[in-house]
Structures are given as C-alpha cells and as structure tokens.
Motif scaffolding. Structure first.
Motif, PDB file in Angstrom:
ATOM      1  N   GLU A 238       0.845  -1.198   0.000  1.00 56.16           N
ATOM      2  CA  GLU A 238       0.000   0.000   0.000  1.00 56.16           C
ATOM      3  C   GLU A 238       0.874   1.239   0.000  1.00 56.16           C
ATOM      4  N   GLU A 239       1.870   1.197  -0.884  1.00 58.52           N
ATOM      5  CA  GLU A 239       2.799   2.312  -1.043  1.00 58.52           C
ATOM      6  C   GLU A 239       2.803   2.761  -2.503  1.00 58.52           C
ATOM      7  N   SER A 240       3.614   3.784  -2.742  1.00 52.92           N
ATOM      8  CA  SER A 240       3.805   4.260  -4.110  1.00 52.92           C
ATOM      9  C   SER A 240       5.207   4.837  -4.189  1.00 52.92           C
ATOM     10  N   THR A 241       6.173   3.956  -4.452  1.00 51.46           N
ATOM     11  CA  THR A 241       7.572   4.358  -4.479  1.00 51.46           C
ATOM     12  C   THR A 241       8.300   3.623  -5.603  1.00 51.46           C
ATOM     13  N   LEU A 242       9.445   4.210  -6.011  1.00 49.44           N
ATOM     14  CA  LEU A 242      10.245   3.586  -7.062  1.00 49.44           C
ATOM     15  C   LEU A 242      11.305   2.645  -6.484  1.00 49.44           C
ATOM     16  N   ASP A 243      11.671   2.863  -5.264  1.00 50.64           N
ATOM     17  CA  ASP A 243      12.693   2.026  -4.643  1.00 50.64           C
ATOM     18  C   ASP A 243      12.009   0.900  -3.854  1.00 50.64           C
ATOM     19  N   VAL A 244      11.705  -0.163  -4.531  1.00 47.74           N
ATOM     20  CA  VAL A 244      11.026  -1.292  -3.895  1.00 47.74           C
ATOM     21  C   VAL A 244      12.010  -2.305  -3.324  1.00 47.74           C
ATOM     22  N   GLY A 245      13.294  -2.206  -3.673  1.00 50.36           N
ATOM     23  CA  GLY A 245      14.309  -3.141  -3.156  1.00 50.36           C
ATOM     24  C   GLY A 245      14.877  -3.981  -4.270  1.00 50.36           C
ATOM     25  N   THR A 246      15.800  -4.897  -3.869  1.00 45.67           N
ATOM     26  CA  THR A 246      16.454  -5.755  -4.846  1.00 45.67           C
ATOM     27  C   THR A 246      15.507  -6.884  -5.269  1.00 45.67           C
ATOM     28  N   VAL A 247      15.864  -7.457  -6.400  1.00 44.12           N
ATOM     29  CA  VAL A 247      15.023  -8.546  -6.917  1.00 44.12           C
ATOM     30  C   VAL A 247      15.057  -9.733  -5.962  1.00 44.12           C
ATOM     31  N   ALA A 248      16.240  -9.999  -5.387  1.00 47.14           N
ATOM     32  CA  ALA A 248      16.335 -11.133  -4.460  1.00 47.14           C
ATOM     33  C   ALA A 248      15.429 -10.937  -3.265  1.00 47.14           C
ATOM     34  N   ASP A 249      15.391  -9.707  -2.755  1.00 47.61           N
ATOM     35  CA  ASP A 249      14.527  -9.439  -1.607  1.00 47.61           C
ATOM     36  C   ASP A 249      13.043  -9.504  -1.989  1.00 47.61           C
ATOM     37  N   LEU A 250      12.733  -9.043  -3.173  1.00 47.47           N
ATOM     38  CA  LEU A 250      11.326  -9.034  -3.608  1.00 47.47           C
ATOM     39  C   LEU A 250      10.772 -10.445  -3.783  1.00 47.47           C
ATOM     40  N   ARG A 251      11.633 -11.378  -4.194  1.00 51.34           N
ATOM     41  CA  ARG A 251      11.145 -12.733  -4.410  1.00 51.34           C
ATOM     42  C   ARG A 251      10.773 -13.421  -3.087  1.00 51.34           C
ATOM     43  N   LYS A 252      11.241 -12.893  -2.002  1.00 50.40           N
ATOM     44  CA  LYS A 252      10.969 -13.498  -0.698  1.00 50.40           C
ATOM     45  C   LYS A 252       9.596 -13.125  -0.138  1.00 50.40           C
ATOM     46  N   ILE A 253       8.945 -12.133  -0.750  1.00 50.18           N
ATOM     47  CA  ILE A 253       7.635 -11.690  -0.252  1.00 50.18           C
ATOM     48  C   ILE A 253       6.596 -12.747  -0.614  1.00 50.18           C
ATOM     49  N   ASP A 254       5.946 -13.254   0.413  1.00 53.97           N
ATOM     50  CA  ASP A 254       4.940 -14.295   0.201  1.00 53.97           C
ATOM     51  C   ASP A 254       3.560 -13.649   0.096  1.00 53.97           C
ATOM     52  N   ASP A 255       3.167 -13.432  -1.138  1.00 52.88           N
ATOM     53  CA  ASP A 255       1.847 -12.800  -1.372  1.00 52.88           C
ATOM     54  C   ASP A 255       1.376 -13.172  -2.781  1.00 52.88           C
ATOM     55  N   PRO A 256       0.128 -13.544  -2.930  1.00 56.76           N
ATOM     56  CA  PRO A 256      -0.351 -13.930  -4.275  1.00 56.76           C
ATOM     57  C   PRO A 256      -0.252 -12.787  -5.290  1.00 56.76           C
ATOM     58  N   TYR A 257      -0.048 -11.544  -4.798  1.00 54.46           N
ATOM     59  CA  TYR A 257       0.065 -10.395  -5.718  1.00 54.46           C
ATOM     60  C   TYR A 257       1.528 -10.108  -6.082  1.00 54.46           C
ATOM     61  N   ASN A 258       2.477 -10.886  -5.530  1.00 59.63           N
ATOM     62  CA  ASN A 258       3.896 -10.649  -5.788  1.00 59.63           C
ATOM     63  C   ASN A 258       4.267 -11.250  -7.144  1.00 59.63           C
ATOM     64  N   THR A 259       4.368 -10.389  -8.172  1.00 61.80           N
ATOM     65  CA  THR A 259       4.669 -10.880  -9.530  1.00 61.80           C
ATOM     66  C   THR A 259       6.143 -11.228  -9.709  1.00 61.80           C
TER      67      THR A 259
END
Length: 565
Positions: free
Chosen positions: A478-499
């Motif tokens: 529920e944010e709106s930012t360009l700095d979402v983090g590294t790809v490795a960190d993003l893959r760890k998010i467990d959410d059905p909306y995590n593309t």
C-alpha cells in the motif's frame, strides 16, 4: 261551303280560317287539327293508310309499305290512332265539310328502325292534346303587366362552396339549367334565357355555412399563430421572469446529472426554488463566457437567487458537492475520499464495501475470485460523482459500480477477452489495471500492453512467465515508491500479488483503470518488447533483451540525478 269551312272556290277568308291563325275557340280547334295532322296534300299518298293497332284514320291517312330498295328517301310512316272529342270520335283527317285534310310529310312520325316494334310517342294524342272547349277551361287569372326588374348580378360561386345545383355540362356542349322538370329547361326546348325572356335565377348555394366554418378555422389558425408568435417573441426578445439579488439565507442542494444541458439544469433549479424561470437562467448562462462549463454534481445554492447569481455560484468549485476519482487510483484511496466527503469516520466506507460487495451491482464474472484484497477493485470507475450531504456510502459505491458496468459494456470486454488468450473479462480488467499504473503516460499505453502480454507467455526466456512489476509490490505494501528493493529481496515476499514470485496475473486488478488503459489492453501494439523504462515524461524506451534494458536503466538514473530527484 259549310259554315266553318270554305270550298274550293275563291271565297272571302273567314276569321276562323286555320290558314290565318287561331282566332277564338273554333279557330283554335281548326288550327290545332291543321298543325297536328297536316294542311296540305301528302305527295307520297298512294293508298289508304292503316292506323296503329286496330284503329284506322278516317281522314285518308296513308300508310307506307315496308322499305322498298327502289324507293329511296321515303321513310316508312306509322299511323295515328283515332282520337275522340267529348267521348265521341272525331275525324282527324277531315272537317265538317267532309273534305280530306292531307297530312304534311313533315308532320309524319319517323319510321321505326326496328320494324315498328314500339309506338311513336310523338304521334299520340298525349303528345299533342286537343284544345278544350270554353266551358271546360279554367279561368286563368289576369297577369299583371311584367314590371322591369333590375338585373341582379350573377353570384360568383366557386365549386368548393357549390351545393351541386350549378349548371353542369351535359357532355354535348350545352349547359343544363339545373331543373329538368321545368319548361324550357331541357336541351330540346332551351332555357328562358335562350328565348330572350327573363333569365332564370340560380338556386342559392349553401355556401353560408361553409364560409362560416372556413372563417372559424382561419380565425383559430390566426389565434394559434399569434400565440406561438408571442411565445417565440417572448423567448427571443422578451424579459423572462427573474429574482433579484443573491438569494435568501435558506440553502438547498441540487444534483445535476451528467450531460445535462442548460434547460434541464434550469428546470431543476426552478423546481428547487433557486431561480424563477428557465428562460432567465438560460439567458444568463449564454451571457456568461464560462456559462457552458457547468459540470454535473451536487451544488449547494440559495433559494430566490437571480439567474446571473446562480450561474456564478455553479461555476465556483466550492459550491459543487462532487467527488472526483482520478484514473488508476486504488480502492483504498477512494474509500478514504468518500469518508471525507460525507464527513464519516475513517474506514466506514471500506467496511461497507467489504460487507455489502455482493449487493452493490457487480456482474457475475467479477465475483467468487479467491485471494482478493478488495472485491470492488477495478469497479470504482474513475469519474466525477455527485455526493449530497447526508448520503450513504453504499449509495455512492452503487453509482460507481453502475458506471463501470456501463463503460465496460460499451467496450464489450466480455466477448473480446478470449481473442486475446485470456480466460475471462476479469483477467482483461486485471491487465488494464497493470497498464494503467505501469505506463504512467497514455501515449505509452499500447506498447506497455504489449509488454504485459509478452511476459505472460510461459515460454519466454527473459522472465519465464513472470511479470516482475514494481507496481504489484507497491500494491501489496500500500505504497507508491520507485525504490522497492532488490530482486532477491522481492522474491521473498509471500503474497499472491507478488509478480516477482508467482507466474501469470495477480488474483485481480491492482487499480481502477480508465477507458484509455482498457482500450490499450484490448488493442496492444505488435512488438517483441519485454522491458521498458520511462526516462522522463516525454521519453519511454522499450527493449527486447535484459542487457539492453540495463543500459536504459543507467540512462534513467542519470536523468534522475540531473533533476534532483
């Protein structure tokens, strides 16, 4: 020589001699017989003529034989029946002297062309009745000498007003005088006017009532024209009724629907007592340069305002109670705006949306999907909605869902989804929501849409069926930012909306797209692109490989540093 006749000698003429015209009763009788049955020898008399039927003439009438081809120009004659006087037969051929009265050829009736099949009515006594004796005559009243009457001008009569008594052409060039039973009124005898007598006065046509009806119709038409002419003049040149001043202290809320014109707006204002007449408001709206910019919404206005004051108040955004939803906003943002507009406790509208989602008008294909974060996401259509003070949250939400249904129906997303390789219009709406937030600029929507479809291919070697959009991470957080983090960190998010982790589309839309994004999702531009980056507002670069994309990202970083972002 007898008393009433004369012999062959040269006797002085008698006053009653038929040769000198009828003089008295005896003269009339003699004149009648002579004119009726002839007064000279028939040049064709050769044998006694046989009478018609069983009766014969005693006056030496001739009967012509049937037609003889050697005797040309001599018509066959028929005999005349014996006539009587006062019950006694009298000789139609001779007088008292027993002399034979010859019938002239011209007085004979023409022969029957069909072999004497019918009697000749012109040779009967009824056709030429004998004169009556003085004792049996009716005394005719003395007629006063005719006084010269001034000729009346003939009445001009148009066929439209005629009652059918006018002269009619009988087909042979003559004109019938109208009354066939009057003497002289037939074609044989001619009318009185033809003999020099007083012309017969025409029957008065029944045109008075017709004239009255026409006059009334014309008068009614003139009245109608005058009335509508006055209304037209009053609307164009007259002053329409109007209030004076800025109105009273009493206020009222008036909701103006989308697409309402000047007269429709004026009618609503008159109904709520804001202005006095439609004409006054429309006139004031036309005189104001910005008068055509009145938008739909709910306006808080005073009662009894002049038309000019009402136009000014409706052009002021402060008086317009409307909720405007921008394109691409999430449902959470819209719920907060409704709470604020209705002066409700934060979170009230979100609770209503979650609890009453199935009763707000969603189509069947938009319900029953698992793992949704918000059941109304994608159906709170971006537009301007009138929100009156005291309205309920569910009423506002219903308007938004109804508008979405209408717009999606126009675009026919239900039937077009399958042609794009999608399972349902729900997936098409999800693609549109991604295009809306990823593209940023409308001129990039068509190419961004192509990138989405290319990444959805499971056999692509660049992303292996994953979308990997930062916008989905922002939706989760529920944010709106360009700095979402590294790809490795993003893959760890467990959410059905995590593309970055899952393949394919998200469970549902991540925004409420507008019409432009939906159209781009329906018609993506053909191309091999898998990556894109927006360097600035006017420049978005697309690439096919990851190496090319990394170079574009470096350029993007440089641009950000220059701009101080």
């Amino acid at each position: 020589m007898t008393e009433y006749g004369r012999g062959p000698g040269s006797e002085p003429w008698h006053p009653e001699d038929p040769a000198y015209g009828p003089q008295g009763w005896e003269g009339q009788q003699a004149y009648y017989q002579q004119t009726q049955y002839g007064n000279q020898q028939d040049p064709y008399q050769q044998q006694p003529q046989q009478g018609y039927g069983d009766q014969q003439y005693q006056g030496g009438q001739e009967h012509y034989a049937p037609h003889d081809p050697h005797q040309q120009g001599v018509p066959q004659q028929q005999g005349y029946p014996q006539q009587t006087y006062a019950g006694q037969p009298y000789d139609t051929g001779t007088w008292d002297t027993g002399q034979q009265a010859a019938m002239p050829y011209g007085a004979h009736a023409p022969a029957d062309p069909y072999g004497a099949q019918g009697p000749d009515l012109y040779g009967t006594p009824e056709a030429y009745p004998p004169p009556q004796p003085p004792g049996r005559r009716r005394a005719e009243p003395e007629q006063e000498p005719a006084r010269a009457e001034p000729e009346e001008p003939e009445e001009e009569n148009h066929p439209f007003f005629s009652d059918g008594d006018d002269d009619r052409d009988d087909g042979d060039g003559d004109r019938d005088d109208g009354d066939g039973d009057e003497p002289g009124g037939s074609r044989r005898g001619g009318g009185q006017g033809r003999r020099g007598g007083k012309p017969k006065k025409k029957k008065k046509s029944r045109n008075g009532l017709a004239c009255l009806v026409v006059a009334l119709v014309m008068a009614g038409g003139a009245s109608g024209v005058a009335y509508f002419g006055y209304q037209f003049w009053q609307g164009r040149f007259g002053e329409a009724p109007d209030f004076a001043g800025d109105g009273t202290n009493e206020t009222v809320q008036v909701e103006i629907p989308k697409g309402a014109g000047g007269y429709e707006i004026a009618a609503l204002l008159v109904e709520n007592g804001v202005v006095k007449s439609q004409g006054a408001f429309v006139s004031a709206q036309e005189k104001n340069p910005a008068g055509k910019n009145i938008q739909d919404g709910v306006y808080t206005l005073k009662k009894g305002m002049s038309a000019a004051s009402a136009v000014e108040a409706m052009l002021d955004p402060a008086n317009r109670n409307a909720l405007t939803i921008p394109e691409g906003k999430r449902s959470a943002y819209i719920y907060a705006q409704i709470d604020k507009k209705l002066e409700l406790k934060p979170g009230t509208t979100k609770s209503v949306a979650t609890a009453k989602a199935k009763t707000l008008g969603l189509p069947a294909w938009a319900t029953g999907h698992p793992d949704l974060k918000d059941p109304l996401e994608g159906f709170l259509f971006p537009a301007s909605y009138p929100v009156a003070k005291g309205a309920k949250p569910e009423d506002v939400l219903k308007k938004m869902v109804a508008r979405a249904n209408a717009e999606y129906g126009k675009l026919d997303i239900e039937t077009k989804a399958a042609s794009l390789g999608l399972k349902s219009p729900w997936e098409l709406l999800t693609v549109a929501s991604l295009v809306q937030v990823e593209g940023k600029y409308k001129h990039d929507f068509d190419k961004v849409s192509r990138v989405v479809y290319n990444r959805l291919k499971p056999n692509n070697i660049e992303t292996v069926g994953r979308l990997e959009f930062d916008s989905t991470i922002n939706y989760i957080k529920e944010e709106s930012t360009l700095d979402v983090g590294t790809v490795a960190d993003l893959r760890k998010i467990d959410d059905p909306y995590n593309t970055y982790d899952i393949k394919g589309l998200t469970p549902g839309p991540i925004s409420n797209p507008g019409v432009d994004a939906i159209k781009s999702a329906l018609n993506p531009t053909p191309g091999p692109w898998y990556y894109f980056v927006s360097i600035n507002e006017d420049k978005t670069v697309f690439s096919v490989t990851n190496e090319e994309h990394n170079r574009n990202v470096e350029q993007y970083e440089k641009e950000r540093e220059k701009s101080g972002q």
